[in-house]
Scaffold this motif. Sequence first.
Motif, PDB file in Angstrom:
ATOM      1  N   ASN A 167       0.828  -1.209   0.000  1.00 31.81           N
ATOM      2  CA  ASN A 167       0.000   0.000   0.000  1.00 31.81           C
ATOM      3  C   ASN A 167       0.859   1.253   0.000  1.00 31.81           C
ATOM      4  OD1 ASN A 167      -2.643   1.465   0.448  1.00 31.81           O
ATOM      5  ND2 ASN A 167      -1.568   2.048   2.314  1.00 31.81           N
ATOM      6  N   SER A 168       1.925   1.249   0.791  1.00 33.75           N
ATOM      7  CA  SER A 168       2.798   2.421   0.863  1.00 33.75           C
ATOM      8  C   SER A 168       3.548   2.641  -0.441  1.00 33.75           C
ATOM      9  CB  SER A 168       3.789   2.267   2.024  1.00 33.75           C
ATOM     10  OG  SER A 168       3.122   2.246   3.264  1.00 33.75           O
ATOM     11  N   LEU A 169       3.949   1.556  -1.087  1.00 33.83           N
ATOM     12  CA  LEU A 169       4.639   1.689  -2.369  1.00 33.83           C
ATOM     13  C   LEU A 169       3.727   2.327  -3.408  1.00 33.83           C
ATOM     14  CD1 LEU A 169       6.552  -1.718  -2.498  1.00 33.83           C
ATOM     15  CD2 LEU A 169       7.542   0.556  -2.146  1.00 33.83           C
ATOM     16  N   ARG A 170       2.425   2.078  -3.283  1.00 34.06           N
ATOM     17  CA  ARG A 170       1.464   2.668  -4.217  1.00 34.06           C
ATOM     18  C   ARG A 170       1.070   4.084  -3.817  1.00 34.06           C
ATOM     19  NH1 ARG A 170      -0.938  -2.473  -3.556  1.00 34.06           N
ATOM     20  NH2 ARG A 170      -2.405  -1.533  -2.078  1.00 34.06           N
ATOM     21  N   ASN A 171       0.836   4.288  -2.510  1.00 32.69           N
ATOM     22  CA  ASN A 171       0.165   5.510  -2.066  1.00 32.69           C
ATOM     23  C   ASN A 171       0.972   6.417  -1.150  1.00 32.69           C
ATOM     24  OD1 ASN A 171      -2.265   4.607  -3.388  1.00 32.69           O
ATOM     25  ND2 ASN A 171      -2.566   3.198  -1.671  1.00 32.69           N
ATOM     26  N   GLY A 172       2.177   6.019  -0.773  1.00 29.74           N
ATOM     27  CA  GLY A 172       2.952   6.816   0.157  1.00 29.74           C
ATOM     28  C   GLY A 172       2.643   6.440   1.597  1.00 29.74           C
ATOM     29  N   VAL A 173       3.193   7.193   2.534  1.00 33.79           N
ATOM     30  CA  VAL A 173       3.041   6.895   3.962  1.00 33.79           C
ATOM     31  C   VAL A 173       2.227   7.995   4.642  1.00 33.79           C
ATOM     32  CG1 VAL A 173       5.135   5.515   4.112  1.00 33.79           C
ATOM     33  CG2 VAL A 173       5.288   7.972   4.468  1.00 33.79           C
ATOM     34  N   THR A 174       1.410   7.597   5.593  1.00 34.36           N
ATOM     35  CA  THR A 174       0.551   8.541   6.308  1.00 34.36           C
ATOM     36  C   THR A 174       1.032   8.678   7.735  1.00 34.36           C
ATOM     37  OG1 THR A 174      -1.350   7.993   4.910  1.00 34.36           O
ATOM     38  CG2 THR A 174      -1.798   9.056   7.021  1.00 34.36           C
ATOM     39  N   LEU A 175       1.249   9.922   8.157  1.00 31.06           N
ATOM     40  CA  LEU A 175       1.751  10.208   9.501  1.00 31.06           C
ATOM     41  C   LEU A 175       0.873  11.254  10.167  1.00 31.06           C
ATOM     42  CD1 LEU A 175       4.448  10.337   7.324  1.00 31.06           C
ATOM     43  CD2 LEU A 175       5.554   9.970   9.509  1.00 31.06           C
ATOM     44  N   PRO A 176       0.889  11.300  11.509  1.00 35.48           N
ATOM     45  CA  PRO A 176       0.181  12.389  12.186  1.00 35.48           C
ATOM     46  C   PRO A 176       0.766  13.745  11.773  1.00 35.48           C
ATOM     47  CG  PRO A 176       0.807  10.661  13.740  1.00 35.48           C
ATOM     48  CD  PRO A 176       1.511  10.352  12.458  1.00 35.48           C
ATOM     49  N   LYS A 177      -0.090  14.725  11.531  1.00 33.70           N
ATOM     50  CA  LYS A 177       0.394  16.048  11.139  1.00 33.70           C
ATOM     51  C   LYS A 177       1.294  16.636  12.214  1.00 33.70           C
ATOM     52  CE  LYS A 177      -1.167  20.637   9.651  1.00 33.70           C
ATOM     53  NZ  LYS A 177      -0.332  21.371  10.626  1.00 33.70           N
ATOM     54  N   THR A 178       0.983  16.342  13.477  1.00 36.01           N
ATOM     55  CA  THR A 178       1.813  16.872  14.564  1.00 36.01           C
ATOM     56  C   THR A 178       3.245  16.360  14.468  1.00 36.01           C
ATOM     57  OG1 THR A 178       1.026  15.068  15.984  1.00 36.01           O
ATOM     58  CG2 THR A 178      -0.096  17.205  16.168  1.00 36.01           C
ATOM     59  N   LEU A 179       3.418  15.111  14.058  1.00 36.14           N
ATOM     60  CA  LEU A 179       4.762  14.548  13.913  1.00 36.14           C
ATOM     61  C   LEU A 179       5.499  15.190  12.745  1.00 36.14           C
ATOM     62  CD1 LEU A 179       7.031  12.578  14.545  1.00 36.14           C
ATOM     63  CD2 LEU A 179       5.799  10.833  13.218  1.00 36.14           C
ATOM     64  N   VAL A 180       4.821  15.337  11.629  1.00 33.97           N
ATOM     65  CA  VAL A 180       5.460  15.965  10.473  1.00 33.97           C
ATOM     66  C   VAL A 180       5.856  17.401  10.802  1.00 33.97           C
ATOM     67  CG1 VAL A 180       5.137  16.694   8.068  1.00 33.97           C
ATOM     68  CG2 VAL A 180       4.233  14.486   8.842  1.00 33.97           C
ATOM     69  N   ASP A 181       4.970  18.117  11.470  1.00 27.62           N
ATOM     70  CA  ASP A 181       5.287  19.501  11.865  1.00 27.62           C
ATOM     71  C   ASP A 181       6.483  19.534  12.811  1.00 27.62           C
ATOM     72  OD1 ASP A 181       3.187  20.429  10.347  1.00 27.62           O
ATOM     73  OD2 ASP A 181       1.814  20.688  12.046  1.00 27.62           O
ATOM     74  N   GLU A 182       6.548  18.581  13.737  1.00 25.12           N
ATOM     75  CA  GLU A 182       7.656  18.532  14.685  1.00 25.12           C
ATOM     76  C   GLU A 182       8.974  18.239  13.962  1.00 25.12           C
ATOM     77  OE1 GLU A 182       8.787  16.287  18.918  1.00 25.12           O
ATOM     78  OE2 GLU A 182       6.834  15.952  17.959  1.00 25.12           O
ATOM     79  N   LEU A 183       8.943  17.346  12.994  1.00 25.73           N
ATOM     80  CA  LEU A 183      10.162  17.034  12.232  1.00 25.73           C
ATOM     81  C   LEU A 183      10.625  18.239  11.404  1.00 25.73           C
ATOM     82  CD1 LEU A 183       9.340  13.397  11.082  1.00 25.73           C
ATOM     83  CD2 LEU A 183      10.971  14.099  12.846  1.00 25.73           C
ATOM     84  N   LYS A 184       9.665  18.907  10.771  1.00 29.95           N
ATOM     85  CA  LYS A 184      10.027  20.082   9.976  1.00 29.95           C
ATOM     86  C   LYS A 184      10.570  21.203  10.847  1.00 29.95           C
ATOM     87  CE  LYS A 184       6.923  19.253   6.063  1.00 29.95           C
ATOM     88  NZ  LYS A 184       5.758  19.734   5.275  1.00 29.95           N
TER      89      LYS A 184
END
Length: 337
Positions: free
Chosen positions: A316-333
């Motif tokens: 599924n990820s190879l087809r559609n990418g990976v889904t993460l909590p927005k809070t985690l993505v914001d924290e990483l950025k």
Amino acid sequence: MSETITLSLEEAKSLSLTVLQHHGYSQAHADAIMRSVLAAQRDECHSHGLYRLINCVEAARNGAVNTHAQPSIVDQAPGVLRIDAHQGCSLLSFEMGKPLLAEKARQSGLAALAINNCFHFSALWPEVEALSSEGLVAIAMTPTHAFVAPAGGVAPLLGTNPIAFSWPRPGGSPYTFDFATSVVARGEIELHRRAGKDIPDHWAMDAEANPTTDPVAALAGAMRTFGGYKGSALSTMIELLAGPLIGDVFGHETQAANAEQTGKPFHGELILALSPDAFLGEHAAQHLEHAEALFDRILGQGARLPSQRRFEARQNSLRNGVTLPKTLVDELKALVS
């Protein structure tokens, strides 16, 4: 429901490398770490996915990992390879040692890679699967910091002490398992804490040795082993094999990274590789095919094989990418802003 963001695998790769290199990791270490966390995220193993980049950043900030360490390889014996990670991340050591480990296994039938003095945070299944993809049977284990009480005990002494196994299968995904000898990986409790969710009361005890559903109290107390005394014995075995046997320390002799820079988060890892070809010669393919009968019978009862869900998530990820909590993505950025 918390808001989520979907990233392509290339976007997740780029974000991971940017975070790691911004915080001082060499290109070689950043690449090795990225491959591990991206594989975990791709397979929806969230506790070892991009979330773990935060731990890597904290370790670098606290001087608890040598971000430019160059592993030293020692050809110890016909079936033994040693690598001193020099307080660097274990992942680069494994990648550097894997070709010689595989060669030794094919020559001797069984070979061991001992990684010493390493910072280890990652899932083990990417390592054993890397070996089974080359037709080898693989086992990996490592102690962690003392987070877990032995069965019948009340205070942390053992690590979560994961063990992983991978068996190559002709024409299909390998038979792989990777699990902590605690009831659950510590990262799962961390994720519950971040999400403000309760945990099951059999996962851990609070500091007074009472069962708790509060992840904060659990992290301050002691986790439990799975299966009572059986999990406790298996955890102790891992402490011995990936500790004194390879000249390294017990989990309780280490300490997590901290802001005071007094942490000692370095310990050992043991990886074993077995060659069906060396054991069986021209009959190897026949016996690997025989193993399929067991897997077929398991599936025939309506049971599933370990990692089956993970392999489905991978597609599924190879087809559609990976889904993460927005809070985690914001924290990483925010770590690179």
